[in-house]
Motif scaffolding. Structure first.
Motif, PDB file in Angstrom:
ATOM      1  N   VAL A 150       9.209  -8.607   2.128  1.00  0.00           N
ATOM      2  CA  VAL A 150      10.523  -7.964   2.255  1.00  0.00           C
ATOM      3  C   VAL A 150      10.630  -6.773   1.314  1.00  0.00           C
ATOM      4  O   VAL A 150      11.062  -5.686   1.719  1.00  0.00           O
ATOM      5  CB  VAL A 150      11.650  -8.987   2.002  1.00  0.00           C
ATOM      6  CG1 VAL A 150      12.991  -8.307   1.856  1.00  0.00           C
ATOM      7  CG2 VAL A 150      11.694  -9.995   3.130  1.00  0.00           C
ATOM      8  N   ILE A 151      10.247  -6.971   0.075  1.00  0.00           N
ATOM      9  CA  ILE A 151      10.311  -5.859  -0.874  1.00  0.00           C
ATOM     10  C   ILE A 151       9.320  -4.764  -0.473  1.00  0.00           C
ATOM     11  O   ILE A 151       9.612  -3.575  -0.564  1.00  0.00           O
ATOM     12  CB  ILE A 151      10.031  -6.349  -2.310  1.00  0.00           C
ATOM     13  CG1 ILE A 151      11.085  -7.363  -2.754  1.00  0.00           C
ATOM     14  CG2 ILE A 151       9.965  -5.202  -3.284  1.00  0.00           C
ATOM     15  CD1 ILE A 151      12.494  -6.832  -2.822  1.00  0.00           C
ATOM     16  N   GLY A 152       8.147  -5.172  -0.023  1.00  0.00           N
ATOM     17  CA  GLY A 152       7.172  -4.191   0.429  1.00  0.00           C
ATOM     18  C   GLY A 152       7.660  -3.411   1.629  1.00  0.00           C
ATOM     19  O   GLY A 152       7.444  -2.204   1.733  1.00  0.00           O
ATOM     20  N   TYR A 153       8.338  -4.082   2.569  1.00  0.00           N
ATOM     21  CA  TYR A 153       8.842  -3.401   3.757  1.00  0.00           C
ATOM     22  C   TYR A 153       9.954  -2.424   3.387  1.00  0.00           C
ATOM     23  O   TYR A 153      10.159  -1.429   4.086  1.00  0.00           O
ATOM     24  CB  TYR A 153       9.331  -4.414   4.787  1.00  0.00           C
ATOM     25  CG  TYR A 153       9.423  -3.827   6.165  1.00  0.00           C
ATOM     26  CD1 TYR A 153       8.275  -3.579   6.905  1.00  0.00           C
ATOM     27  CD2 TYR A 153      10.652  -3.479   6.713  1.00  0.00           C
ATOM     28  CE1 TYR A 153       8.347  -3.025   8.165  1.00  0.00           C
ATOM     29  CE2 TYR A 153      10.737  -2.926   7.977  1.00  0.00           C
ATOM     30  CZ  TYR A 153       9.582  -2.701   8.691  1.00  0.00           C
ATOM     31  OH  TYR A 153       9.659  -2.138   9.930  1.00  0.00           O
ATOM     32  N   ALA A 154      10.645  -2.685   2.279  1.00  0.00           N
ATOM     33  CA  ALA A 154      11.657  -1.734   1.820  1.00  0.00           C
ATOM     34  C   ALA A 154      11.004  -0.407   1.440  1.00  0.00           C
ATOM     35  O   ALA A 154      11.629   0.637   1.533  1.00  0.00           O
ATOM     36  CB  ALA A 154      12.426  -2.304   0.634  1.00  0.00           C
ATOM     37  N   GLY A 155       9.753  -0.463   1.051  1.00  0.00           N
ATOM     38  CA  GLY A 155       9.013   0.754   0.733  1.00  0.00           C
ATOM     39  C   GLY A 155       8.401   1.403   1.950  1.00  0.00           C
ATOM     40  O   GLY A 155       7.673   2.364   1.843  1.00  0.00           O
ATOM     41  N   GLY A 156       8.659   0.856   3.132  1.00  0.00           N
ATOM     42  CA  GLY A 156       8.088   1.367   4.372  1.00  0.00           C
ATOM     43  C   GLY A 156       7.092   0.361   4.919  1.00  0.00           C
ATOM     44  O   GLY A 156       6.608  -0.503   4.191  1.00  0.00           O
ATOM     45  N   PRO A 157       6.795   0.420   6.210  1.00  0.00           N
ATOM     46  CA  PRO A 157       5.854  -0.545   6.805  1.00  0.00           C
ATOM     47  C   PRO A 157       4.497  -0.600   6.105  1.00  0.00           C
ATOM     48  O   PRO A 157       3.974  -1.680   5.887  1.00  0.00           O
ATOM     49  CB  PRO A 157       5.728  -0.076   8.254  1.00  0.00           C
ATOM     50  CG  PRO A 157       6.996   0.647   8.526  1.00  0.00           C
ATOM     51  CD  PRO A 157       7.391   1.291   7.217  1.00  0.00           C
ATOM     52  N   PRO A 158       3.912   0.528   5.708  1.00  0.00           N
ATOM     53  CA  PRO A 158       2.659   0.412   4.951  1.00  0.00           C
ATOM     54  C   PRO A 158       2.877  -0.254   3.588  1.00  0.00           C
ATOM     55  O   PRO A 158       1.964  -0.840   3.024  1.00  0.00           O
ATOM     56  CB  PRO A 158       2.182   1.848   4.769  1.00  0.00           C
ATOM     57  CG  PRO A 158       2.914   2.639   5.791  1.00  0.00           C
ATOM     58  CD  PRO A 158       4.206   1.926   6.031  1.00  0.00           C
ATOM     59  N   GLY A 159       4.098  -0.164   3.089  1.00  0.00           N
ATOM     60  CA  GLY A 159       4.415  -0.794   1.804  1.00  0.00           C
ATOM     61  C   GLY A 159       4.262  -2.300   1.848  1.00  0.00           C
ATOM     62  O   GLY A 159       3.885  -2.922   0.859  1.00  0.00           O
ATOM     63  N   CYS A 188       3.385 -12.694  -7.707  1.00  0.00           N
ATOM     64  CA  CYS A 188       4.527 -12.161  -6.961  1.00  0.00           C
ATOM     65  C   CYS A 188       5.264 -11.110  -7.789  1.00  0.00           C
ATOM     66  O   CYS A 188       5.643 -10.059  -7.279  1.00  0.00           O
ATOM     67  CB  CYS A 188       5.459 -13.303  -6.568  1.00  0.00           C
ATOM     68  SG  CYS A 188       6.845 -12.782  -5.570  1.00  0.00           S
ATOM     69  N   THR A 189       5.432 -11.385  -9.063  1.00  0.00           N
ATOM     70  CA  THR A 189       6.107 -10.434  -9.948  1.00  0.00           C
ATOM     71  C   THR A 189       5.326  -9.132 -10.058  1.00  0.00           C
ATOM     72  O   THR A 189       5.906  -8.044 -10.015  1.00  0.00           O
ATOM     73  CB  THR A 189       6.288 -11.057 -11.342  1.00  0.00           C
ATOM     74  OG1 THR A 189       7.007 -12.275 -11.211  1.00  0.00           O
ATOM     75  CG2 THR A 189       7.019 -10.131 -12.275  1.00  0.00           C
ATOM     76  N   ILE A 190       4.011  -9.239 -10.178  1.00  0.00           N
ATOM     77  CA  ILE A 190       3.180  -8.043 -10.276  1.00  0.00           C
ATOM     78  C   ILE A 190       3.297  -7.212  -8.998  1.00  0.00           C
ATOM     79  O   ILE A 190       3.473  -5.993  -9.049  1.00  0.00           O
ATOM     80  CB  ILE A 190       1.714  -8.427 -10.553  1.00  0.00           C
ATOM     81  CG1 ILE A 190       1.586  -8.985 -11.965  1.00  0.00           C
ATOM     82  CG2 ILE A 190       0.783  -7.245 -10.346  1.00  0.00           C
ATOM     83  CD1 ILE A 190       0.263  -9.664 -12.240  1.00  0.00           C
ATOM     84  N   ALA A 191       3.219  -7.859  -7.832  1.00  0.00           N
ATOM     85  CA  ALA A 191       3.301  -7.133  -6.562  1.00  0.00           C
ATOM     86  C   ALA A 191       4.657  -6.464  -6.386  1.00  0.00           C
ATOM     87  O   ALA A 191       4.745  -5.308  -5.977  1.00  0.00           O
ATOM     88  CB  ALA A 191       3.015  -8.070  -5.396  1.00  0.00           C
ATOM     89  N   VAL A 192       5.734  -7.185  -6.701  1.00  0.00           N
ATOM     90  CA  VAL A 192       7.079  -6.620  -6.554  1.00  0.00           C
ATOM     91  C   VAL A 192       7.292  -5.476  -7.547  1.00  0.00           C
ATOM     92  O   VAL A 192       7.888  -4.450  -7.204  1.00  0.00           O
ATOM     93  CB  VAL A 192       8.149  -7.725  -6.699  1.00  0.00           C
ATOM     94  CG1 VAL A 192       9.535  -7.146  -6.788  1.00  0.00           C
ATOM     95  CG2 VAL A 192       8.055  -8.694  -5.536  1.00  0.00           C
ATOM     96  N   ALA A 193       6.775  -5.621  -8.764  1.00  0.00           N
ATOM     97  CA  ALA A 193       6.919  -4.550  -9.754  1.00  0.00           C
ATOM     98  C   ALA A 193       6.165  -3.298  -9.315  1.00  0.00           C
ATOM     99  O   ALA A 193       6.665  -2.184  -9.472  1.00  0.00           O
ATOM    100  CB  ALA A 193       6.415  -5.025 -11.111  1.00  0.00           C
ATOM    101  N   LEU A 194       4.976  -3.475  -8.750  1.00  0.00           N
ATOM    102  CA  LEU A 194       4.220  -2.309  -8.284  1.00  0.00           C
ATOM    103  C   LEU A 194       4.920  -1.627  -7.114  1.00  0.00           C
ATOM    104  O   LEU A 194       4.910  -0.394  -7.017  1.00  0.00           O
ATOM    105  CB  LEU A 194       2.799  -2.716  -7.912  1.00  0.00           C
ATOM    106  CG  LEU A 194       1.878  -3.047  -9.088  1.00  0.00           C
ATOM    107  CD1 LEU A 194       0.551  -3.579  -8.590  1.00  0.00           C
ATOM    108  CD2 LEU A 194       1.683  -1.852  -9.981  1.00  0.00           C
ATOM    109  N   ILE A 195       5.532  -2.395  -6.234  1.00  0.00           N
ATOM    110  CA  ILE A 195       6.280  -1.779  -5.130  1.00  0.00           C
ATOM    111  C   ILE A 195       7.523  -1.072  -5.663  1.00  0.00           C
ATOM    112  O   ILE A 195       7.873   0.022  -5.192  1.00  0.00           O
ATOM    113  CB  ILE A 195       6.649  -2.843  -4.071  1.00  0.00           C
ATOM    114  CG1 ILE A 195       5.409  -3.234  -3.291  1.00  0.00           C
ATOM    115  CG2 ILE A 195       7.725  -2.353  -3.129  1.00  0.00           C
ATOM    116  CD1 ILE A 195       4.761  -2.095  -2.528  1.00  0.00           C
ATOM    117  N   ALA A 196       8.170  -1.661  -6.652  1.00  0.00           N
ATOM    118  CA  ALA A 196       9.337  -1.005  -7.249  1.00  0.00           C
ATOM    119  C   ALA A 196       8.930   0.323  -7.889  1.00  0.00           C
ATOM    120  O   ALA A 196       9.633   1.336  -7.745  1.00  0.00           O
ATOM    121  CB  ALA A 196       9.975  -1.918  -8.286  1.00  0.00           C
TER     122      ALA A 196
END
Length: 134
Positions: free
Chosen positions: A15-24, A85-93
């Motif tokens: 979900v957080i990745g999709y907020a950055g766009g589909p490739p996100g 999960c925290t690392i992935a979400v932080a990198l997307i942020a």
């Protein structure tokens, strides 16, 4: 409870990745898997983590029942799951805040830091020949 936590972590990353766009979403999942493997490798070492989870014997497609059994072992430790999960979400942020070139540098630096931590952790546990025992 472990399966619910694993499902929540993956859903959050998507979900957080999709907020950055589909490739996100793909980048977030990739960052999540790499971070989770590096956290296990920090404890076990690269080769032992690779062999413990049977990643050398994976056969396509990945959703085969025998492959899914191997993936369940990756999600056994809840703390590692939450950290990945925290690392992935932080990198997307970070990718939503900074320019793309800088984000790629941060991704590469985070992976290099993880690999360095694995090597440092494995070297500190082995005793050097001729060293004194405290």
């Amino acid at each position: 409870m472990q399966f619910w936590l694993a499902a929540f972590a993956v859903a959050l990353v998507v979900v957080i990745g999709y907020a950055g766009g589909p490739p996100g979403a793909l980048v977030a999942l990739l960052a999540f898997v790499i971070a989770l493997f590096l956290l296990w490798a920090r404890e076990l070492g690269f080769k032992q983590a690779w062999e413990k989870f049977g990643l050398q014997t994976l056969t396509p497609p990945l959703w085969k029942p025998e492959n899914l059994e191997r993936f369940k072992a990756l999600f056994a430790d809840e703390q590692k799951l939450v950290k990945a999960c925290t690392i992935a979400v932080a990198l997307i942020a970070v990718s939503m805040l900074l320019p793309r070139n800088l984000v790629v540098f941060i991704y590469v630096a985070a992976i290099a830091l993880g690999i360095f931590e694995v090597y440092r952790n494995n070297n500190s546990t082995t005793t050097q020949p001729g060293s004194r025992i405290n």
